[in-house]
Design an enzyme around this catalytic site. Structure first.
Site, PDB file in Angstrom:
ATOM      1  N   ASP A  64       5.536  51.945  38.260  1.00 31.46           N
ATOM      2  CA  ASP A  64       4.726  51.897  38.956  1.00 31.46           C
ATOM      3  C   ASP A  64       3.405  52.649  38.601  1.00 31.46           C
ATOM      4  OD1 ASP A  64       3.331  53.214  41.184  1.00 31.46           O
ATOM      5  OD2 ASP A  64       4.968  54.131  42.088  1.00 31.46           O
ATOM      6  N   SER A 146     -11.968  43.180  45.001  1.00 30.21           N
ATOM      7  CA  SER A 146     -12.364  42.076  46.589  1.00 30.21           C
ATOM      8  C   SER A 146     -13.291  41.851  46.931  1.00 30.21           C
ATOM      9  CB  SER A 146     -11.413  43.028  47.084  1.00 30.21           C
ATOM     10  OG  SER A 146     -11.738  42.478  48.701  1.00 30.21           O
ATOM     11  N   TYR A 163      -9.164  51.141  51.934  1.00 29.67           N
ATOM     12  CA  TYR A 163      -8.832  50.499  50.478  1.00 29.67           C
ATOM     13  C   TYR A 163     -10.130  49.488  50.459  1.00 29.67           C
ATOM     14  CZ  TYR A 163      -7.633  45.118  49.272  1.00 29.67           C
ATOM     15  OH  TYR A 163      -7.756  44.449  48.299  1.00 29.67           O
ATOM     16  N   LYS A 167     -12.593  49.303  46.499  1.00 33.64           N
ATOM     17  CA  LYS A 167     -12.489  48.557  45.778  1.00 33.64           C
ATOM     18  C   LYS A 167     -14.081  49.145  45.479  1.00 33.64           C
ATOM     19  CE  LYS A 167      -8.078  46.101  45.481  1.00 33.64           C
ATOM     20  NZ  LYS A 167      -8.309  45.947  44.440  1.00 33.64           N
TER      21      LYS A 167
END
Length: 250
Positions: A64, A146, A163, A167
């Site tokens: 992880d 991204s 998110y 990024k």
């Protein structure tokens, strides 16, 4: 790819999507590959599906990446067992279907930052320290970023919530790491690869509905881009590569 034959590449988030595609592509091109993911059973299934010669060069390890101690132990194992990693593909990432202005989402917000930002930080640090100890001067770190790490498009059906900020942090982190690598006097490269929408299970994992009718890239398209970046000549560093499917609206 000749200079990477039998050298070690580590791929995070290797159990599906872009990570799996990178593992398959790099091991097929002659690298020794270590796939890291929380789902070790899925990694073993991938190994079983490979031709015998490739399966012998594909190693799996449960990890992880948001757990700093697990990352340290994993890279120590790679050093002991395989002699250390020369290429790192930071691919692990998560999304969650939340709104930042709602109550009760604190665990999801932290999880996104822990995996998408700190996971990249821990893995890159451990790999780079290994390179330094081994006096390896030509490593390569790739970060799967991204397009939303550069722009924040308005999406009607869901919020990009934490998110997109995670990024954007990766975009800045790539440059910070490039500067630190330079100050250390190393020729190790770092590359951010920023895809548009990719047809992967990240939508399902994040409880987002897969976009209907939206142009999408394949995981194999991103794996091809990663290979392109790491096989550039020693004097060439692709710092940022943005890849969009034809017809993407943003």
């Amino acid at each position: 790819m000749n200079r990477w034959l039998n050298r070690v590449a580590v791929v995070t988030g290797a159990s599906a999507g872009i990570g799996e595609a990178c593992c398959r592509d790099l091991v097929a091109k002659g690298m020794v590959v270590v796939g890291l993911a929380r789902r070790e059973k899925v990694l073993q299934d991938i190994k079983s599906s490979l031709p015998a010669d490739q399966a012998a060069r594909f190693h799996t390890r449960p990890c992880d990446v948001s757990n700093e101690q697990q990352v340290k132990e994993t890279f120590a194992w790679i050093d002991r067992t395989l002699g250390g990693a020369d290429v790192l593909i930071n691919n692990a990432g998560i999304v969650r279907k939340i709104n930042l202005t709602d109550e009760g989402n604190s665990d999801d917000v932290r999880a996104i930052l822990d995996v998408n930002v700190l996971g990249v930080t821990w893995c890159t640090r451990q790999m780079f320290q290994s390179l330094q100890r081994r006096k390896v001067n030509d490593g390569h770190v790739v970060i799967i970023n991204s397009v939303v790490g550069h722009i924040v498009p308005a999406v009607e059906d869901f919020s990009l919530n934490m998110y997109a900020p995670s990024k954007h942090a990766i975009t800045a982190l790539t440059e910070i790491l490039r500067q630190e690598f330079n100050k250390k006097g190393t020729k190790t490269k770092i590359t951010s690869v920023s895809p548009g929408v990719v047809d992967t299970e990240i939508f399902e994992a994040g409880s987002w509905d897969q976009p209907s009718g939206m142009p999408m890239l394949r995981s194999a398209d991103i794996a091809d881009a990663v290979t392109y970046c790491i096989q550039t000549p020693p004097n060439v560093q692709i710092h940022e590569l943005i890849i969009k499917p034809v017809g993407e609206a943003f």
